[in-house]
Design an enzyme around this catalytic site. Sequence first.
Site, short mmCIF file in Angstrom:
data_model
loop_
_atom_site.label_atom_id
_atom_site.label_comp_id
_atom_site.label_asym_id
_atom_site.label_seq_id
_atom_site.Cartn_x
_atom_site.Cartn_y
_atom_site.Cartn_z
N LYS A 42 0.83 -1.22 0.00
CA LYS A 42 0.00 0.00 0.00
C LYS A 42 0.85 1.26 0.00
O LYS A 42 0.40 2.30 -0.46
CB LYS A 42 -1.05 -0.01 1.11
CG LYS A 42 -0.56 0.05 2.52
CD LYS A 42 -1.76 -0.02 3.44
CE LYS A 42 -1.38 0.13 4.89
NZ LYS A 42 -0.12 -0.51 5.33
N ARG A 121 -5.37 2.72 12.48
CA ARG A 121 -5.08 1.29 12.68
C ARG A 121 -6.05 0.65 13.66
O ARG A 121 -6.06 -0.56 13.80
CB ARG A 121 -3.68 1.11 13.28
CG ARG A 121 -2.54 1.38 12.37
CD ARG A 121 -2.21 0.15 11.55
NE ARG A 121 -0.86 -0.32 11.61
CZ ARG A 121 0.19 0.24 11.04
NH1 ARG A 121 0.08 1.38 10.41
NH2 ARG A 121 1.36 -0.32 11.10
N ARG A 160 12.41 -7.63 1.82
CA ARG A 160 12.52 -6.19 1.54
C ARG A 160 13.85 -5.66 2.07
O ARG A 160 14.27 -5.98 3.17
CB ARG A 160 11.35 -5.45 2.19
CG ARG A 160 11.36 -3.96 1.94
CD ARG A 160 10.01 -3.35 2.15
NE ARG A 160 9.56 -3.34 3.53
CZ ARG A 160 8.39 -2.84 3.93
NH1 ARG A 160 7.55 -2.34 3.03
NH2 ARG A 160 8.05 -2.86 5.18
N ARG A 193 15.02 -3.31 7.41
CA ARG A 193 14.41 -2.55 8.51
C ARG A 193 14.25 -3.45 9.72
O ARG A 193 13.93 -4.63 9.57
CB ARG A 193 13.01 -2.07 8.07
CG ARG A 193 13.00 -0.75 7.36
CD ARG A 193 11.66 -0.44 6.74
NE ARG A 193 10.51 -0.71 7.61
CZ ARG A 193 9.25 -0.44 7.29
NH1 ARG A 193 8.97 0.11 6.12
NH2 ARG A 193 8.27 -0.71 8.10
N ARG A 204 4.04 -8.20 14.15
CA ARG A 204 3.28 -7.17 13.40
C ARG A 204 2.00 -7.76 12.81
O ARG A 204 0.95 -7.13 12.81
CB ARG A 204 4.14 -6.58 12.27
CG ARG A 204 5.21 -5.65 12.77
CD ARG A 204 6.16 -5.29 11.65
NE ARG A 204 5.63 -4.32 10.71
CZ ARG A 204 6.19 -4.03 9.54
NH1 ARG A 204 7.29 -4.65 9.17
NH2 ARG A 204 5.67 -3.14 8.75
P1 AMP Z 1 4.02 0.63 9.02
O1 AMP Z 1 5.28 0.85 8.24
O2 AMP Z 1 2.89 1.53 8.64
O3 AMP Z 1 3.64 -0.82 9.10
O4 AMP Z 1 4.35 1.06 10.55
C1 AMP Z 1 5.46 0.52 11.24
C2 AMP Z 1 5.23 0.61 12.73
O5 AMP Z 1 4.92 1.97 13.13
C3 AMP Z 1 4.05 -0.20 13.25
O6 AMP Z 1 4.42 -1.56 13.43
C4 AMP Z 1 3.75 0.51 14.56
O7 AMP Z 1 4.71 0.19 15.56
C5 AMP Z 1 3.97 1.97 14.21
N1 AMP Z 1 2.73 2.63 13.74
C6 AMP Z 1 2.59 3.34 12.56
N2 AMP Z 1 1.36 3.84 12.46
C7 AMP Z 1 0.68 3.46 13.58
C8 AMP Z 1 -0.66 3.67 14.03
N3 AMP Z 1 -1.55 4.39 13.31
N4 AMP Z 1 -1.02 3.13 15.23
C9 AMP Z 1 -0.14 2.41 15.96
N5 AMP Z 1 1.14 2.17 15.59
C10 AMP Z 1 1.56 2.68 14.40
#
Ligand code: AMP
Length: 262
Positions: A42, A121, A160, A193, A204
């Site tokens: 996404k 989320r 990745r 990462r 996750r």
């Molecule tokens: P993403 O790359 O969007 O999967 O985000 C990586 C990490 O950032 C997640 O595993 C969470 O630890 C944190 N994170 C990002 N956005 C949120 C959100 N809206 N609510 C809670 N944690 C978030």
Amino acid sequence: MNSPNDRAAWLEGGTAQCSNLPGSPSGPPWRLVLLGAPGVGKGTQAELLCARLRACLLSTCDIFRAAKERPDAGRTAALDSALGCMRRGELVPDATVLALVTERSRCLRCAGGFVLDGFPRTVAQAESLALLLRRDGLKLTAALNYELPIDEIVARLSGRRVCPACKAVYQLSSQPPRRTGVCDHCGTPLMQRDDDRPETIRVRMKAYGESAQPVLDFYRRSGLLVSIPAGGAPQDIYRLTRSLTAGRLSEGYALPDAAGRA
Ligand code: AMP
């Protein structure tokens, strides 16, 4: 053509000003939420949509990554604890995320529109977003939900690699660098990462599974949800997004094709 916006207002919060305020878009501004498991692609769709709609990419994850690069002294205790959650693959507490987004709510009012990636989320986050928008008389255009089987996602994420210098993203199986372990663009050694390591991916995915369904139900009930199968190349998924949203959005909204035609 304008140089890209540095998104300072979103990434830094406070009184930071963006390098480029968007001009008026040709149609009404788009206000999109993107949903889907981490690794579903996404982020790539968010970039394509932003480029075609001239909207700003608002990713909560980017706020945390920008904070990580700031010296410790420039971070609040809440941000430090959020970075710990992120390293472990856990969701950051709603209160922390909502404080950050509320501080940046002027980005939601931006005349250029937005594409939200990684937020909301949880249902509490979705409700708070609805409230912030309603307060300003604004509405979401749609919530786009990208879907892919979980095994495919885990394979994608663990392969990745990212360039820490120029931020280019590679995929070891489908889009590897020309020289193993080195960025094609700037020659910097590639990294994985922290949150793309297999043990963190499992955490996750569990966090995603538990929180995603209620958010999908929230947007389905609001009549805003459009689900899109996310297998294949980015341009094919964009084309599918375009065809699956056709006729489902409010009057005046239609995604442009690759040449920018509505
Ligand atoms: P993403 O790359 O969007 O999967 O985000 C990586 C990490 O950032 C997640 O595993 C969470 O630890 C944190 N994170 C990002 N956005 C949120 C959100 N809206 N609510 C809670 N944690 C978030």
